[in-house]
Design an enzyme around this catalytic site. Structure first.
Site, PDB file in Angstrom:
ATOM      1  N   ASN A 174       0.878  -1.106  -0.425  1.00 46.61           N
ATOM      2  CA  ASN A 174      -0.079  -0.092  -0.298  1.00 46.61           C
ATOM      3  C   ASN A 174       0.953   1.741  -0.191  1.00 46.61           C
ATOM      4  OD1 ASN A 174      -2.284  -1.692   0.019  1.00 46.61           O
ATOM      5  ND2 ASN A 174      -2.326  -1.683   2.065  1.00 46.61           N
ATOM      6  N   HIS A 214     -16.699  36.726 -30.012  1.00 47.41           N
ATOM      7  CA  HIS A 214     -17.893  36.336 -30.471  1.00 47.41           C
ATOM      8  C   HIS A 214     -17.894  36.353 -32.092  1.00 47.41           C
ATOM      9  CE1 HIS A 214     -20.623  38.323 -27.317  1.00 47.41           C
ATOM     10  NE2 HIS A 214     -19.177  39.309 -28.588  1.00 47.41           N
ATOM     11  N   SER A 246      -7.274  13.236 -48.157  1.00 47.66           N
ATOM     12  CA  SER A 246      -7.824  12.343 -48.634  1.00 47.66           C
ATOM     13  C   SER A 246      -7.273  11.301 -49.101  1.00 47.66           C
ATOM     14  CB  SER A 246      -9.494  12.946 -48.845  1.00 47.66           C
ATOM     15  OG  SER A 246     -10.464  12.146 -48.886  1.00 47.66           O
ATOM     16  N   LYS A 279      -7.794  17.900 -51.141  1.00 52.74           N
ATOM     17  CA  LYS A 279      -7.394  18.101 -49.397  1.00 52.74           C
ATOM     18  C   LYS A 279      -6.505  17.939 -49.148  1.00 52.74           C
ATOM     19  CE  LYS A 279     -10.948  17.387 -47.665  1.00 52.74           C
ATOM     20  NZ  LYS A 279     -11.616  17.970 -46.771  1.00 52.74           N
ATOM     21  N   ASN A 314      -5.442  18.385 -44.665  1.00 58.27           N
ATOM     22  CA  ASN A 314      -6.355  17.701 -43.623  1.00 58.27           C
ATOM     23  C   ASN A 314      -5.721  18.030 -42.392  1.00 58.27           C
ATOM     24  OD1 ASN A 314      -8.630  17.253 -45.499  1.00 58.27           O
ATOM     25  ND2 ASN A 314      -8.834  15.478 -45.042  1.00 58.27           N
ATOM     26  N   GLU A 358      -6.661  18.098 -35.249  1.00 55.51           N
ATOM     27  CA  GLU A 358      -8.175  17.183 -34.936  1.00 55.51           C
ATOM     28  C   GLU A 358      -7.520  16.888 -33.557  1.00 55.51           C
ATOM     29  OE1 GLU A 358     -10.819  17.205 -38.221  1.00 55.51           O
ATOM     30  OE2 GLU A 358      -8.862  17.241 -39.451  1.00 55.51           O
ATOM     31  N   TYR A 416      -7.020   1.764   2.085  1.00 57.36           N
ATOM     32  CA  TYR A 416      -6.552   1.603   1.201  1.00 57.36           C
ATOM     33  C   TYR A 416      -7.179   0.473   0.403  1.00 57.36           C
ATOM     34  CZ  TYR A 416      -4.579  -0.847  -3.059  1.00 57.36           C
ATOM     35  OH  TYR A 416      -4.422  -1.480  -4.725  1.00 57.36           O
ATOM     36  N   LYS A 455      -3.922   4.100 -11.915  1.00 59.20           N
ATOM     37  CA  LYS A 455      -2.043   4.510 -12.837  1.00 59.20           C
ATOM     38  C   LYS A 455      -2.981   4.309 -14.325  1.00 59.20           C
ATOM     39  CE  LYS A 455      -0.673   0.984 -10.129  1.00 59.20           C
ATOM     40  NZ  LYS A 455      -1.889   1.158  -8.891  1.00 59.20           N
TER      41      LYS A 455
HETATM   42  N1  ARG Z   1      -1.363  -3.311  -7.511  1.00 57.32           N
HETATM   43  C1  ARG Z   1      -1.908  -2.164  -6.506  1.00 57.32           C
HETATM   44  C2  ARG Z   1      -2.105  -1.029  -6.984  1.00 57.32           C
HETATM   45  O1  ARG Z   1      -2.397  -0.832  -7.565  1.00 57.32           O
HETATM   46  C3  ARG Z   1      -1.067  -2.640  -5.719  1.00 57.32           C
HETATM   47  C4  ARG Z   1      -1.423  -2.312  -4.266  1.00 57.32           C
HETATM   48  C5  ARG Z   1      -1.975  -3.468  -3.935  1.00 57.32           C
HETATM   49  N2  ARG Z   1      -2.074  -3.437  -1.822  1.00 57.32           N
HETATM   50  C6  ARG Z   1      -2.986  -4.504  -1.717  1.00 57.32           C
HETATM   51  N3  ARG Z   1      -3.547  -4.524  -0.430  1.00 57.32           N
HETATM   52  N4  ARG Z   1      -3.910  -5.367  -2.428  1.00 57.32           N
HETATM   53  O2  ARG Z   1      -3.480  -1.108  -6.140  1.00 57.32           O
END
Ligand code: ARG
Length: 457
Positions: free
Chosen positions: A110, A156, A277, A283, A285, A290, A317, A325
């Site tokens: 954690n 505007h 295109s 074209k 583009n 975009e 946690y 992530k």
């Molecule tokens: N892979 C987990 C995450 O990204 C790591 C932490 C996991 N901790 C646990 N108590 N399961 O959060």
């Protein structure tokens, strides 16, 4: 293979559950931070006498070997591992035997994952800042070239008052300068070490959190262990900053798209950043612009996704947090990619100054200056405004512009008009006289460029 956490249970999970649970697919990119964190942890444990000196050395040597082998490609990730933390520990024990099992003393995944993400994002900000800086520099360069290039300024999306293209570009430089400052602030707040918070409550070992944090380049430590393992504000803050940055890039992209249309033709984008295109041979583009505009939505989405994930979580946690992530990595990857195409596109765009000038001449954008002319000769602004408006209406009826209206006509509206009015409403004069700080005159744009360069250091 039996899970590292087998004990209370057999650790035999369903294969589908394993896939669902595992994060190594996306957290293996933090291998470097994970290993450096573990090296600092082993060093701290040994300094504090929690493990033997020889054990500390063995752990560190083993970890360094893993890092070197991952970097050279000699070692591949074992995708059956639950996450990068488990992979490194498993590989370490494989290499150095039972001593490897001592590494996870006085820490938990954690605090380890919270540490890795902070270290990873810190590095990413360090990469983002120079990339952003390059775009600001490109804007300053182009603005310097075009500090006298007159174009219509819009409100505007209607022609409003003349500005210079340099002035317009510097508006974006100012925005991006603030983005740089926001990212630096974010980095400073992120730069607090959670390692040593352990699972949630701290530890009974005599650890040295501050020493370990300092070894890893942190300025401070998280002061509450529950907060240290539960806090993902730094991800949210980074994604908020990136959302604002993307919003800026998107607005700029929108203008690049408009300006490169046949209707405007103010600029031509470098060929390398446009596409053709498959059916329409004529074209060219602006796909890159975009896509930057389009990808802005996805960065906002990343932010909202994590905000939503976190909003109902109790301390400390929870596995939900593993969702941080993919969101934050996607936001960072996207912003980096967008910057990498935006900068050369800006540096390489061709500016059609004559088209800009032509557009500036067509929309009565000197009408404010005409009113100001009367005001400077004593007329109250509201009255001058009305007369100028009536003169514009007259021009429209007669197919004229303010520059071609005869002096007698002007005089029939007010005897304050004189021949010098034509000079006063000349677009170059209109631009050059806007010398108020931050205005569009050449000297003001020069000052803006100097300010931005000074801020960049
Ligand atoms: N892979 C987990 C995450 O990204 C790591 C932490 C996991 N901790 C646990 N108590 N399961 O959060």
């Amino acid at each position: 293979m039996a899970k590292m956490w087998a004990g209370r249970t057999s650790g035999e999970t369903d294969r589908i559950a394993d896939d669902f649970n595992s994060s190594i697919r996306f957290d293996s990119r933090m291998y470097r931070q994970d290993i450096l964190g573990s090296i600092a942890h082993a060093a701290m444990l040994s300094r504090q006498g929690i493990i033997g000196v020889g054990e500390g050395e063995a752990l560190i040597a083993g970890l360094q070997g893993i890092l070197a082998d991952l970097e050279s490609g000699a070692l591949a990730f074992d995708m059956t591992c639950e996450d990068i933390h488990m992979f490194v520990e498993q590989e370490l024990t494989k290499r150095i035997g039972d001593t490897g099992k001592r590494l996870h003393t006085a820490r938990s995944r954690n605090d380890q994952v919270a540490l890795d993400v902070r270290m990873y994002l810190r590095d990413e900000i360090d990469e983002l800042l120079p990339t952003l800086r390059a775009l600001v520099e490109a804007l300053c360069d182009r603005a310097g070239e075009h500090k006298a290039t007159i174009m219509p300024g819009y409100t505007h999306l209607q022609r409003a008052q003349p500005v210079t293209f340099g002035h317009h570009l510097m508006a974006y430089a100012m925005m991006l300068l603030r983005d740089m400052a926001r990212l630096s602030d974010c980095r400073a707040r992120m730069n607090c070490s959670p390692i040593g918070c352990c699972a949630l409550a701290g530890t009974t070992y005599e650890t040295d959190r501050r020493g370990e944090a300092a070894d890893l380049g942190f300025a401070d430590i998280c002061r509450n262990s529950l907060d240290g393992v539960s806090d993902r504000d730094f991800c949210l803050e980074l994604m908020s900053d990136l959302s604002i940055l993307m919003m800026h890039l998107s607005r700029f992209s929108e203008e690049l798209i408009l300006w490169s249309s046949w209707e405007f033709k103010f600029i031509e984008l470098p060929e390398a950043y446009t596409t053709g295109s498959s059916i329409m041979p004529q074209k060219k583009n602006p796909d890159m612009a975009e896509l930057i505009r389009g990808k802005t939505g996805r960065v906002y989405g990343d932010l909202v996704a994590l905000l939503t994930t976190l909003k109902g979580l109790p301390l400390a946690y929870n596995k939900d947090m593993q969702e941080d992530k993919e969101a934050v990595f996607d936001a960072v990857d996207t912003a980096k990619m967008c910057l990498s195409v935006m900068t050369p596109m800006v540096a390489g765009m061709a500016v059609q100054a004559d088209r800009m000038k032509q557009a500036a001449q067509g929309g009565f954008i000197n009408a404010t200056d005409l009113a100001d002319y009367l005001v400077k000769r004593g007329m109250p602004f509201r009255t001058a405004y009305k007369i100028s408006g009536e003169l514009v209406a007259l021009c429209l009826r007669e197919g004229k512009v303010l520059e071609t209206l005869p002096l007698e006509t002007y005089k029939s509206y007010s005897d304050l008009f004189d021949a010098d009015l034509y000079h006063e409403i000349d677009l170059t004069t209109c631009v050059e006289k806007r010398i108020s700080e931050g205005g569009t005159s050449i000297s003001s744009v020069d000052a803006q460029i100097a300010y931005v360069k000074e801020q960049l250091g």
